[in-house]
Write an enzyme that holds these catalytic residues in place. Sequence first.
Site, PDB file in Angstrom:
ATOM      1  N   HIS A 128       0.870  -1.183   0.000  1.00 23.29           N
ATOM      2  CA  HIS A 128       0.000   0.000   0.000  1.00 23.29           C
ATOM      3  C   HIS A 128       0.909   1.235   0.000  1.00 23.29           C
ATOM      4  O   HIS A 128       2.032   1.184   0.508  1.00 23.29           O
ATOM      5  CB  HIS A 128      -0.829  -0.065   1.292  1.00 23.29           C
ATOM      6  CG  HIS A 128      -1.883   0.985   1.444  1.00 23.29           C
ATOM      7  ND1 HIS A 128      -1.604   2.281   1.817  1.00 23.29           N
ATOM      8  CD2 HIS A 128      -3.227   0.917   1.317  1.00 23.29           C
ATOM      9  CE1 HIS A 128      -2.737   2.962   1.905  1.00 23.29           C
ATOM     10  NE2 HIS A 128      -3.738   2.172   1.601  1.00 23.29           N
ATOM     11  N   ASP A 205       3.305  -4.465   7.733  1.00 25.43           N
ATOM     12  CA  ASP A 205       2.042  -3.730   7.681  1.00 25.43           C
ATOM     13  C   ASP A 205       0.912  -4.745   7.918  1.00 25.43           C
ATOM     14  O   ASP A 205       0.559  -5.525   7.035  1.00 25.43           O
ATOM     15  CB  ASP A 205       1.919  -3.069   6.294  1.00 25.43           C
ATOM     16  CG  ASP A 205       0.566  -2.379   6.095  1.00 25.43           C
ATOM     17  OD1 ASP A 205      -0.335  -2.561   6.937  1.00 25.43           O
ATOM     18  OD2 ASP A 205       0.429  -1.673   5.080  1.00 25.43           O
ATOM     19  N   GLN A 208      -4.360  -5.361   7.092  1.00 28.21           N
ATOM     20  CA  GLN A 208      -5.394  -6.258   6.562  1.00 28.21           C
ATOM     21  C   GLN A 208      -5.329  -7.636   7.220  1.00 28.21           C
ATOM     22  O   GLN A 208      -6.088  -8.526   6.847  1.00 28.21           O
ATOM     23  CB  GLN A 208      -5.241  -6.403   5.039  1.00 28.21           C
ATOM     24  CG  GLN A 208      -5.380  -5.106   4.275  1.00 28.21           C
ATOM     25  CD  GLN A 208      -6.823  -4.581   4.245  1.00 28.21           C
ATOM     26  OE1 GLN A 208      -7.771  -5.266   4.621  1.00 28.21           O
ATOM     27  NE2 GLN A 208      -6.988  -3.343   3.808  1.00 28.21           N
ATOM     28  N   LYS A 231     -10.266  -0.661  10.576  1.00 25.37           N
ATOM     29  CA  LYS A 231     -10.550  -1.889   9.807  1.00 25.37           C
ATOM     30  C   LYS A 231     -10.876  -3.044  10.746  1.00 25.37           C
ATOM     31  O   LYS A 231     -11.265  -4.117  10.316  1.00 25.37           O
ATOM     32  CB  LYS A 231      -9.344  -2.253   8.933  1.00 25.37           C
ATOM     33  CG  LYS A 231      -9.031  -1.185   7.875  1.00 25.37           C
ATOM     34  CD  LYS A 231      -7.908  -1.614   6.978  1.00 25.37           C
ATOM     35  CE  LYS A 231      -7.223  -0.474   6.268  1.00 25.37           C
ATOM     36  NZ  LYS A 231      -7.979   0.142   5.185  1.00 25.37           N
ATOM     37  N   CYS A 369      -4.773   2.539  -3.561  1.00 23.92           N
ATOM     38  CA  CYS A 369      -3.497   3.006  -2.978  1.00 23.92           C
ATOM     39  C   CYS A 369      -2.381   2.015  -3.267  1.00 23.92           C
ATOM     40  O   CYS A 369      -1.543   1.717  -2.399  1.00 23.92           O
ATOM     41  CB  CYS A 369      -3.620   3.235  -1.475  1.00 23.92           C
ATOM     42  SG  CYS A 369      -4.799   4.489  -1.031  1.00 23.92           S
TER      43      CYS A 369
HETATM   44  C1  LIG Z   1      -2.454  -2.683   3.521  1.00 25.08           C
HETATM   45  C2  LIG Z   1      -2.775  -1.303   4.033  1.00 25.08           C
HETATM   46  N1  LIG Z   1      -1.798  -0.565   4.577  1.00 25.08           N
HETATM   47  C3  LIG Z   1      -2.035   0.664   5.062  1.00 25.08           C
HETATM   48  C4  LIG Z   1      -3.291   1.222   5.017  1.00 25.08           C
HETATM   49  C5  LIG Z   1      -3.492   2.595   5.553  1.00 25.08           C
HETATM   50  O1  LIG Z   1      -4.233   2.570   6.715  1.00 25.08           O
HETATM   51  P1  LIG Z   1      -4.702   3.944   7.405  1.00 25.08           P
HETATM   52  O2  LIG Z   1      -5.214   4.815   6.314  1.00 25.08           O
HETATM   53  O3  LIG Z   1      -5.752   3.513   8.332  1.00 25.08           O
HETATM   54  O4  LIG Z   1      -3.523   4.531   8.052  1.00 25.08           O
HETATM   55  C6  LIG Z   1      -4.343   0.507   4.446  1.00 25.08           C
HETATM   56  C7  LIG Z   1      -5.693   1.090   4.320  1.00 25.08           C
HETATM   57  O5  LIG Z   1      -6.389   0.889   3.353  1.00 25.08           O
HETATM   58  C8  LIG Z   1      -4.068  -0.804   3.949  1.00 25.08           C
HETATM   59  O6  LIG Z   1      -5.040  -1.550   3.387  1.00 25.08           O
END
Ligand SMILES: Cc1ncc(COP(=O)(O)O)c(C=O)c1O
Length: 411
Positions: A128, A205, A208, A231, A369
Site C-alpha cells: 500500500h 504492515d 489487513q 478496519k 493506494c
Molecule cells: C495494507 C494497508 N496498509 C495501510 C493502510 C493505511 O491505513 P490507514 O489509512 O488507516 O492509516 C491501508 C488502508 O487501506 C491498507 O489496506
Amino acid sequence: MNAVAAPAVDWERVRADFPLLTRDVHGKPLVYLDSANTAQKPSQVIDAVDDFYRRHNANVSRAVHALGAEATEAYEGARRKLASFLNVRADELVLCSGTTFAINLVAYSWALPRLKPGDAIVLTRMEHHANIVPWQIVAQRTGAVIKVAELDERGDLDLDALYALLTPDVKLLGLAHVSNVLGTVNPVRDICREARRRGIVTVVDGSQAAPHRALDVASIGCDFYAITGHKMVGPTGTGALWGRRELLQSMPPFLGGGEMIREVRFEGTVYNDAPHRFEAGTPNIAGFVGLGAAVDYLSSVGMAAIEAREKELLAHATEALSAIDGLRIFGQAREKAAVISFLVDGAHAHDLATLLDLEGVAVRSGQHCAHPLMHFFGVAATCRASFAFYNTHAEVDALAAAIHKVRRLLA
Ligand SMILES: Cc1ncc(COP(=O)(O)O)c(C=O)c1O
C-alpha cells in the site's frame, strides 16, 4: 482427552450488532462489501464511545480528579487490551492514528537518522502507498535506494528472488502481512526470520491481517508491526505500532509536545520512555476506548471463527464470480484473505462500481493506494469486493446477481 469443539457462532445475531447494515441504499438493501477499506461498527463500539463522552470525558494523565483518573485508566486499559489481542507487551505498543502514522513514525524516527548513501530498503510490489511513500521520503533524504521484491501472476511473492535481494547493504525490509488488493497472505514469519539472520530490520504492515485472523505478533519475529483500528470494527483515527523495546528506546521522538516528556527546561528536555515518548499531545481517547471495545468484540466472536467464516464467504464468492463470463479475478495466491479484485470485459472499474452501487452493492473501485501493483497487472483500476464476518452468503449471491445485471446493461 477429547478435543473441545469451538462453540458454533450465530452469525445472524452477530450481524444484528451492526446497525448500519440494516439500511437501504438507492431503495435496495445495502450489501456492504468494502470492509478492507473500512469496517462497519457494532453497537458495542458505538456505545463505548458514547458512554465515554457522556460519563467519563476528561484528558489523560494530566489531572488528579476522578474523571481524569477514569479517562487515563480507560485509555491505558485499551492499550492493555490491544496488547493482549496482538500478544505483545503493552509498554511496546505505541498508540497512534493508524498504520500510515505508525509506518511514518518508523521512517522518521528509526530510518532517517540511521540510513546513508549505499544503504538499501527492500519493499514488495504489493505494498500500500502507506508502506512505500514514507520510504521514498527516507531514500530521498538519506541517499539510500529502494529495491522491489516481485510477485508472480497469481499474486504470490517470489521468495527466492526476495531473499536474493537481501544483500548486506539492505537495512530495512517493509512488507504487508496481507495484501489489500490481492488478499495474498505473505509468509511473514519465514521472511522475517531470513531478514533477521542478515541483521535487517523488518516493518510488517498488518492493516489487513489484524481484523481477520488470530495474531501472535511476538512469534512473527518482526521488529515493527503496524495496525489500524478502523478496519478492526473500531473507530477511525486509531491504530498502533508495536516495536521491539530496545529499538523503540533507541529512537528519538517523532513529534514534540506535552505528555512525551519527563522534564522540560529551555536548556534541554528529558523525554519520557517509550511508548509515551511517541504520543505527544492529547490522544484520541474516546477512539481508543472504542478500539478497546472493538477488540473485546472480536475476541468474543472469536478470531478462529471469524477466519473460518470469511474463508467460506471467499470460497463462495470466488466460485460465483469465476462463473461469470468475461470476469477476471486479480490475485489467486496459495493463501488468500477474503478480498476479490476483479474486472469485467468492456466495463471500466468505476462504471461497474457505480452501477453496482445502484443495486445497493458497495464495492471499491480504483487503484486501492497500490499504483505499482496496478502497473504490474497492466490495468488502470480494478473493482474490489472485500468481505467481513458480518457478511452473508445471500450477499455473495446478491453481488453475483448484480454483476450479471450490470453486464447485460453494458452489453
Ligand atoms: C495494507 C494497508 N496498509 C495501510 C493502510 C493505511 O491505513 P490507514 O489509512 O488507516 O492509516 C491501508 C488502508 O487501506 C491498507 O489496506
